[in-house]
Scaffold this motif. Structure first.
Motif, PDB file in Angstrom:
ATOM      1  N   LEU A 183      34.356 -25.435  56.930  1.00 32.19           N
ATOM      2  CA  LEU A 183      32.977 -24.940  56.979  1.00 32.19           C
ATOM      3  C   LEU A 183      32.969 -23.613  57.736  1.00 32.19           C
ATOM      4  O   LEU A 183      33.462 -23.526  58.859  1.00 32.19           O
ATOM      5  N   LEU A 184      32.409 -22.577  57.077  1.00 35.05           N
ATOM      6  CA  LEU A 184      32.306 -21.258  57.705  1.00 35.05           C
ATOM      7  C   LEU A 184      30.861 -21.046  58.116  1.00 35.05           C
ATOM      8  O   LEU A 184      29.965 -21.058  57.268  1.00 35.05           O
ATOM      9  N   LEU A 185      30.617 -20.877  59.393  1.00 37.27           N
ATOM     10  CA  LEU A 185      29.242 -20.757  59.888  1.00 37.27           C
ATOM     11  C   LEU A 185      29.041 -19.399  60.541  1.00 37.27           C
ATOM     12  O   LEU A 185      29.725 -19.061  61.506  1.00 37.27           O
ATOM     13  N   ASP A 186      28.073 -18.647  60.023  1.00 36.52           N
ATOM     14  CA  ASP A 186      27.784 -17.338  60.581  1.00 36.52           C
ATOM     15  C   ASP A 186      26.540 -17.427  61.464  1.00 36.52           C
ATOM     16  O   ASP A 186      25.431 -17.620  60.957  1.00 36.52           O
ATOM     17  N   CYS A 187      26.742 -17.319  62.753  1.00 40.91           N
ATOM     18  CA  CYS A 187      25.649 -17.353  63.742  1.00 40.91           C
ATOM     19  C   CYS A 187      24.682 -18.515  63.504  1.00 40.91           C
ATOM     20  O   CYS A 187      23.493 -18.289  63.249  1.00 40.91           O
ATOM     21  N   PRO A 188      25.168 -19.754  63.561  1.00 41.55           N
ATOM     22  CA  PRO A 188      24.288 -20.887  63.222  1.00 41.55           C
ATOM     23  C   PRO A 188      23.157 -21.109  64.211  1.00 41.55           C
ATOM     24  O   PRO A 188      22.195 -21.804  63.882  1.00 41.55           O
ATOM     25  N   THR A 189      23.264 -20.541  65.419  1.00 41.90           N
ATOM     26  CA  THR A 189      22.214 -20.796  66.410  1.00 41.90           C
ATOM     27  C   THR A 189      21.308 -19.584  66.607  1.00 41.90           C
ATOM     28  O   THR A 189      20.421 -19.609  67.460  1.00 41.90           O
ATOM     29  N   LEU A 190      21.526 -18.562  65.805  1.00 39.35           N
ATOM     30  CA  LEU A 190      20.773 -17.320  65.996  1.00 39.35           C
ATOM     31  C   LEU A 190      19.274 -17.536  65.812  1.00 39.35           C
ATOM     32  O   LEU A 190      18.835 -18.074  64.793  1.00 39.35           O
ATOM     33  N   GLY A 191      18.513 -17.129  66.795  1.00 31.90           N
ATOM     34  CA  GLY A 191      17.051 -17.173  66.694  1.00 31.90           C
ATOM     35  C   GLY A 191      16.443 -18.549  66.835  1.00 31.90           C
ATOM     36  O   GLY A 191      15.245 -18.724  66.584  1.00 31.90           O
ATOM     37  N   LEU A 192      17.244 -19.551  67.229  1.00 32.98           N
ATOM     38  CA  LEU A 192      16.694 -20.900  67.349  1.00 32.98           C
ATOM     39  C   LEU A 192      16.247 -21.185  68.783  1.00 32.98           C
ATOM     40  O   LEU A 192      16.809 -20.648  69.743  1.00 32.98           O
ATOM     41  N   ALA A 193      15.243 -22.065  68.921  1.00 33.69           N
ATOM     42  CA  ALA A 193      14.789 -22.498  70.242  1.00 33.69           C
ATOM     43  C   ALA A 193      15.908 -23.326  70.889  1.00 33.69           C
ATOM     44  O   ALA A 193      16.706 -23.941  70.170  1.00 33.69           O
ATOM     45  N   PRO A 194      15.951 -23.348  72.242  1.00 35.95           N
ATOM     46  CA  PRO A 194      17.055 -24.047  72.921  1.00 35.95           C
ATOM     47  C   PRO A 194      17.288 -25.481  72.450  1.00 35.95           C
ATOM     48  O   PRO A 194      18.427 -25.917  72.287  1.00 35.95           O
ATOM     49  N   ILE A 201      36.312 -26.110  61.210  1.00 33.22           N
ATOM     50  CA  ILE A 201      35.152 -25.226  61.358  1.00 33.22           C
ATOM     51  C   ILE A 201      35.587 -23.866  61.895  1.00 33.22           C
ATOM     52  O   ILE A 201      36.343 -23.772  62.871  1.00 33.22           O
ATOM     53  N   LEU A 202      35.103 -22.824  61.216  1.00 31.54           N
ATOM     54  CA  LEU A 202      35.272 -21.459  61.726  1.00 31.54           C
ATOM     55  C   LEU A 202      33.878 -20.890  61.886  1.00 31.54           C
ATOM     56  O   LEU A 202      33.120 -20.810  60.922  1.00 31.54           O
ATOM     57  N   LEU A 203      33.520 -20.550  63.134  1.00 33.94           N
ATOM     58  CA  LEU A 203      32.169 -20.066  63.328  1.00 33.94           C
ATOM     59  C   LEU A 203      32.122 -18.767  64.100  1.00 33.94           C
ATOM     60  O   LEU A 203      33.003 -18.470  64.903  1.00 33.94           O
ATOM     61  N   VAL A 204      31.078 -18.033  63.781  1.00 30.57           N
ATOM     62  CA  VAL A 204      30.802 -16.783  64.484  1.00 30.57           C
ATOM     63  C   VAL A 204      29.597 -17.053  65.354  1.00 30.57           C
ATOM     64  O   VAL A 204      28.617 -17.637  64.891  1.00 30.57           O
ATOM     65  N   ASP A 205      29.667 -16.706  66.612  1.00 32.33           N
ATOM     66  CA  ASP A 205      28.485 -16.882  67.454  1.00 32.33           C
ATOM     67  C   ASP A 205      28.423 -15.767  68.482  1.00 32.33           C
ATOM     68  O   ASP A 205      29.452 -15.345  69.022  1.00 32.33           O
ATOM     69  N   GLN A 206      27.212 -15.300  68.699  1.00 34.85           N
ATOM     70  CA  GLN A 206      27.031 -14.222  69.661  1.00 34.85           C
ATOM     71  C   GLN A 206      27.137 -14.740  71.090  1.00 34.85           C
ATOM     72  O   GLN A 206      27.488 -14.002  72.002  1.00 34.85           O
ATOM     73  N   LYS A 207      26.803 -16.020  71.279  1.00 35.21           N
ATOM     74  CA  LYS A 207      26.826 -16.580  72.634  1.00 35.21           C
ATOM     75  C   LYS A 207      27.893 -17.668  72.724  1.00 35.21           C
ATOM     76  O   LYS A 207      27.651 -18.818  72.340  1.00 35.21           O
ATOM     77  N   LEU A 208      29.021 -17.303  73.235  1.00 32.37           N
ATOM     78  CA  LEU A 208      30.140 -18.231  73.337  1.00 32.37           C
ATOM     79  C   LEU A 208      29.766 -19.461  74.162  1.00 32.37           C
ATOM     80  O   LEU A 208      30.192 -20.581  73.875  1.00 32.37           O
ATOM     81  N   GLN A 209      28.942 -19.224  75.185  1.00 30.73           N
ATOM     82  CA  GLN A 209      28.538 -20.302  76.083  1.00 30.73           C
ATOM     83  C   GLN A 209      27.936 -21.490  75.317  1.00 30.73           C
ATOM     84  O   GLN A 209      28.138 -22.645  75.684  1.00 30.73           O
ATOM     85  N   GLN A 210      27.212 -21.159  74.241  1.00 33.13           N
ATOM     86  CA  GLN A 210      26.508 -22.213  73.494  1.00 33.13           C
ATOM     87  C   GLN A 210      27.465 -23.161  72.782  1.00 33.13           C
ATOM     88  O   GLN A 210      27.147 -24.322  72.557  1.00 33.13           O
ATOM     89  N   VAL A 211      28.624 -22.657  72.404  1.00 37.41           N
ATOM     90  CA  VAL A 211      29.518 -23.483  71.577  1.00 37.41           C
ATOM     91  C   VAL A 211      30.834 -23.805  72.291  1.00 37.41           C
ATOM     92  O   VAL A 211      31.724 -24.407  71.696  1.00 37.41           O
ATOM     93  N   ILE A 212      30.912 -23.441  73.562  1.00 33.63           N
ATOM     94  CA  ILE A 212      32.203 -23.547  74.263  1.00 33.63           C
ATOM     95  C   ILE A 212      32.743 -24.974  74.316  1.00 33.63           C
ATOM     96  O   ILE A 212      33.951 -25.201  74.291  1.00 33.63           O
ATOM     97  N   ASN A 213      31.813 -25.958  74.349  1.00 37.87           N
ATOM     98  CA  ASN A 213      32.266 -27.344  74.467  1.00 37.87           C
ATOM     99  C   ASN A 213      32.792 -27.928  73.171  1.00 37.87           C
ATOM    100  O   ASN A 213      33.377 -29.013  73.170  1.00 37.87           O
ATOM    101  N   ILE A 214      32.534 -27.249  72.064  1.00 38.16           N
ATOM    102  CA  ILE A 214      32.962 -27.856  70.790  1.00 38.16           C
ATOM    103  C   ILE A 214      34.134 -27.127  70.142  1.00 38.16           C
ATOM    104  O   ILE A 214      34.726 -27.626  69.197  1.00 38.16           O
ATOM    105  N   VAL A 215      34.463 -25.917  70.627  1.00 38.86           N
ATOM    106  CA  VAL A 215      35.547 -25.185  69.961  1.00 38.86           C
ATOM    107  C   VAL A 215      36.893 -25.433  70.651  1.00 38.86           C
ATOM    108  O   VAL A 215      36.951 -25.673  71.856  1.00 38.86           O
ATOM    109  N   ASN A 216      37.955 -25.388  69.863  1.00 42.60           N
ATOM    110  CA  ASN A 216      39.301 -25.572  70.406  1.00 42.60           C
ATOM    111  C   ASN A 216      39.938 -24.254  70.822  1.00 42.60           C
ATOM    112  O   ASN A 216      40.694 -24.184  71.784  1.00 42.60           O
TER     113      ASN A 216
END
Lengths: 290, 239
Positions: free
Chosen positions: B163-174, B194-209
């Motif tokens: 699954l390729l995800l481009d900024c999946p959390t962009l513009g979403l409420a917390p 999963i390969l994802l692009v995210d502007q805020k690493l902090q948001q996804v840090i717990n799920i990425v390897n």
């Protein structure tokens, strides 16, 4: 007004409306998928009519003649997409529209070469006799026109609304990039839409030949009428095409009945163009929708 | 050692005449989640688009499950088991939620679709119950968060391996960010790579390897999430 004349105008309007609806369906199918106005649609109608007359007069029964005409015209539609529109797929939309106009002239030229300039006709399907209702006459072909249009409309409703291929066609028009990301081939869908529209055109050609006769030059006037009918109702919705066709048919029938000096076509067109100026996206569509 | 599911080798790609990727090499192991980070315009999205076929690869190779996919159009890439969710979602806005989901399974054969579609839709509804409530609504009438859920749901209908995800959390409420991230974690637990692009690493840090840092169309660094976070914090003023 005499009751029987009013009834006659109504039946005539229903007949014309069904024809314009069926014409508009071809535009709807191609436009829904490719956002291209196919100005060769009227030529598919002419081609269908000519082929049916040719096959029928060579002794092939009516239904196989129509089926053969539909298959050949569909192949012509697919060929136009594959060899003319597809190579120009990255060009602006207006370029593709003009290419379809060029195709219309090519088909017209081919038809003139093979069939000449004579008008050709067919008897009403299965020699259906005209019937009288309360003093109004319904031509034998009229029930076939209305019935076939209803079947095509119902078929398109089911196809676009309830089959995955129909939904995929709509998806291509709605969000082409999104369609590609779920595995839909835009090119294949566009090819299919041209073939389907050409097939619909061929059926219309077969239906109207007993009423209006057919000749190599009848395509472009039909294109103009079908396009206007589709736009009046709203070309992006099948309901809009039906409504536009019926409104156009009724207006033309009423103006033909009430205006004695034979300018009913001009007046009907003027009313519809005036209506479009007021409601530019069609009766059923409002700005920002559809 | 984990099995490599995707390998990009010295990939070059252009947006028109402008180079977007200038020799990107990276790999993904089966079942892991990897993040791409970097400043705007560094080529993160271009990597995803080059993998899924939306951006033509002009040099280098992309290998997915032992076969080359860099010359395939997007519609063929999907059938190999790769689903892409664009930053803009690319939903069919004038079609219903349920039709969007059904079209997610378009590439499956008729038999496969008949066997799986009901079950797959129920899985999506279980992940995102709001989509069940809104199933007859037009996709274009959903809120931003619901549209993101639908985009993920539609991609899942294809039963992707990657699954390729481009900024999946962009513009979403917390709260919605939490929800989307938890769903991505769940998908990873189910074995989806999963390969994802995210502007805020902090948001996804717990799920990425792992993650890659990109700059000017190149991968400049690979590291663990913690290492990347330290680097990101150290350089945040330049990003």
């Amino acid at each position: 007004m005499d009751y029987s004349i009013a009834l006659q105008l109504f039946f005539s309007g229903l007949n014309l409306g069904s024809i314009y609806t069926a014409l508009g369906l071809g535009f709807f199918v191609v436009y829904s998928v490719t956002r291209v106005l196919n100005l060769a649609q009227g030529e598919f109608v002419m081609l269908g009519g000519m082929l049916v007359v040719t096959f029928y007069t060579k002794g092939i029964p009516l239904v196989p003649s129509i089926l053969l005409a539909v298959v050949i015209t569909s192949l012509a539609g697919a060929g136009i997409y594959r060899f003319i529109i597809f190579p120009a797929r990255k060009f602006p939309g207006m370029t593709k529209v003009f290419l379809t106009l060029g195709c219309a002239f090519i088909i017209q030229g081919i038809a003139l070469h093979f069939w000449g300039w004579e008008f050709r006709s067919l008897a009403a399907f299965f020699d259906t006799p005209s019937i009288q209702i309360c003093g109004a006459t319904i031509f034998g072909q009229t029930p076939w026109v209305i019935g076939a249009t209803l079947i095509m409309v119902a078929g398109l409703f089911v196809f676009f609304g309830h089959t995955i291929q129909g939904k995929a066609l709509r998806a291509c028009a709605n969000e082409p990039l999104g369609a590609r990301t779920v595995g839909i081939s835009i090119e294949r869908m566009a090819l299919f839409s041209f073939a389907l529209a050409a097939g619909i055109g061929a059926v219309v050609g077969a239906l109207i030949t007993p009423l209006t006769m057919t000749s190599y030059s009848m395509g472009l006037p039909l294109t103009a009428k079908g396009l206007l009918a589709a736009f009046v109702g709203g070309i992006t919705r099948v309901e809009g095409v039906i409504l536009g066709g019926l409104v156009y048919g009724m207006i033309e029938s009423i103006t033909a009945g009430l205006i004695p000096w034979g300018n009913h076509n001009v007046i009907a067109l003027a009313i519809l163009v005036g209506g479009l100026l007021i409601r530019r996206r069609g009766i059923l569509l409002t700005a920002g929708k559809g | 050692m984990s099995e490599v599911i995707l390998k990009m080798d010295n990939v070059h790609a252009n947006y028109g005449l402008v180079p977007a990727l200038r020799g990107v090499s990276l790999h993904l192991n089966k079942g892991e989640a990897v993040v791409l980070i970097g400043n705007h315009g560094c080529g993160k999205t271009a990597v995803l688009k080059a993998i899924c076929g939306l951006l033509p690869v002009v040099g280098g190779k992309v290998l997915f499950e032992k076969s080359f996919i860099h010359r395939l159009p997007p519609e063929k890439v999907v059938s190999r088991g790769i689903s892409y969710i664009d930053e803009m979602k690319l939903l069919f806005s004038s079609m219903s939620v349920i039709d969007n989901l059904i079209l997610g399974s378009y590439h499956l054969s008729r038999k496969e679709r008949r066997e799986r579609i009901e079950q797959d839709i129920q899985i999506v509804y279980k992940l995102f119950p709001v989509l069940k409530e809104r199933r007859k609504q037009y996709a274009g009438s959903l809120s931003g968060g619901e549209q993101q859920m639908l985009a993920i749901g539609r991609a899942l209908m294809a039963s992707p391996k990657l699954l390729l995800l481009d900024c999946p959390t962009l513009g979403l409420a917390p709260k919605l960010v939490e929800k989307v991230v938890s769903v991505i974690a769940e998908l990873k637990d189910r074995g989806v790579t999963i390969l994802l692009v995210d502007q805020k690493l902090q948001q996804v840090i717990n799920i990425v390897n792992r993650g890659y840092i990109m700059m000017e169309g190149r991968v400049i660094l690979e590291g663990s999430p913690e290492e990347l976070l330290l680097i990101e914090e150290g350089h945040c003023q330049t990003w």
